[in-house]
Design a protein around this motif. Structure first.
Motif, PDB file in Angstrom:
ATOM      1  N   ASP A  37       3.642 -20.904  17.674  1.00  0.00           N
ATOM      2  CA  ASP A  37       2.576 -22.303  18.014  1.00  0.00           C
ATOM      3  C   ASP A  37       1.120 -21.728  17.979  1.00  0.00           C
ATOM      4  OD1 ASP A  37       2.190 -25.033  18.385  1.00  0.00           O
ATOM      5  OD2 ASP A  37       2.283 -24.451  20.757  1.00  0.00           O
ATOM      6  N   TRP A  38       0.992 -20.361  18.604  1.00  0.00           N
ATOM      7  CA  TRP A  38      -0.405 -19.857  18.575  1.00  0.00           C
ATOM      8  C   TRP A  38      -0.355 -18.836  17.774  1.00  0.00           C
ATOM      9  CZ3 TRP A  38      -5.006 -21.472  20.697  1.00  0.00           C
ATOM     10  CH2 TRP A  38      -4.957 -22.411  21.766  1.00  0.00           C
ATOM     11  N   LYS A  48      -5.404 -21.233  16.548  1.00  0.00           N
ATOM     12  CA  LYS A  48      -4.690 -22.699  16.178  1.00  0.00           C
ATOM     13  C   LYS A  48      -5.584 -23.512  15.615  1.00  0.00           C
ATOM     14  CE  LYS A  48      -1.504 -25.655  18.602  1.00  0.00           C
ATOM     15  NZ  LYS A  48      -0.152 -25.441  18.143  1.00  0.00           N
ATOM     16  N   GLU A  63       0.970 -18.269  27.680  1.00  0.00           N
ATOM     17  CA  GLU A  63       1.444 -19.759  27.137  1.00  0.00           C
ATOM     18  C   GLU A  63       1.629 -20.887  27.757  1.00  0.00           C
ATOM     19  OE1 GLU A  63       2.768 -20.468  23.097  1.00  0.00           O
ATOM     20  OE2 GLU A  63       2.011 -18.340  22.404  1.00  0.00           O
ATOM     21  N   SER A  72      -3.285 -26.980  23.174  1.00  0.00           N
ATOM     22  CA  SER A  72      -2.166 -27.159  22.117  1.00  0.00           C
ATOM     23  C   SER A  72      -2.126 -28.564  21.575  1.00  0.00           C
ATOM     24  CB  SER A  72      -0.615 -26.663  23.089  1.00  0.00           C
ATOM     25  OG  SER A  72      -0.736 -25.212  23.236  1.00  0.00           O
TER      26      SER A  72
END
Length: 190
Positions: A37-38, A48, A63, A72
């Motif tokens: 995700d990152w 990101k 996270e 996010s």
């Protein structure tokens, strides 16, 4: 958790890139360690991309921290930074923001010159948690924040920072206009 991180004098640095090409060019020097995700790098950066903007954050945070969770999701109102910074004479396709326990502030990289009447401006803005701080002959724009972050709260803080930055440039323009008009009026006396 992040709260423990902020009990020290350390700060988190957030770079927001408004131009994806500039972002891709800046990350070519990083060695990617993990991609999920990152994206994380070996030298302590998290990244990101969101299509029309991208972020780099350091140091690497858990996270489950409120900042990572808030970042996010897509941040709203970043166009306010574009409107202010992507202009001739001051073109910047990214902004670096420092996050400390109770404030967000711009970095000296913006090269904001001192303002005449700084204390008067700060007296007015203090009621909104905004201040212009002088450091080494440059001005930093600072916003008071409260923790924990949520996406909407972080969007609000960044929007406030963008508006305060726009105000800084407006004040500088007005001061230059007044200086020019006053000089032209005094020319008649010479």
């Amino acid at each position: 958790m992040l709260k423990d991180f902020f009990s020290t004098t350390d700060r988190i640095t957030l770079e927001i890139y408004f131009n994806p090409y500039a972002f891709h060019e800046s990350i070519t020097r990083y060695q990617v360690e993990s991609d999920g995700d990152w994206t994380k790098t070996k030298n302590g950066y998290m990244m990101k991309e969101f299509g029309n903007y991208a972020i780099i954050l350091y140091p690497i945070l858990p996270e489950d921290s409120d900042l990572i969770i808030s970042l996010s999701q897509k941040i709203e109102n970043l166009d306010r930074f574009r409107e202010t910074l992507m202009k001739p004479g001051r073109f910047k396709d990214s902004i670096t923001i420092h996050i400390q326990s109770d404030e967000l502030s711009t970095s000296p990289e913006l090269d904001l010159e001192e303002l005449v009447g700084l204390s008067l401006v700060n007296d007015v803005l203090s009621q909104k948690g905004i201040s212009f701080k002088e450091k080494d002959g440059l001005i930093l724009v600072s916003i008071k924040i409260e923790r924990p972050f949520t996406n909407s709260k972080l969007s609000e803080y960044l929007s406030k920072l963008a508006i305060a930055l726009k105000l800084y440039y407006k004040i500088k323009e007005e001061q230059e206009d007044i200086a020019l008009k006053t000089s032209l009026n005094f020319l008649q006396l010479l």
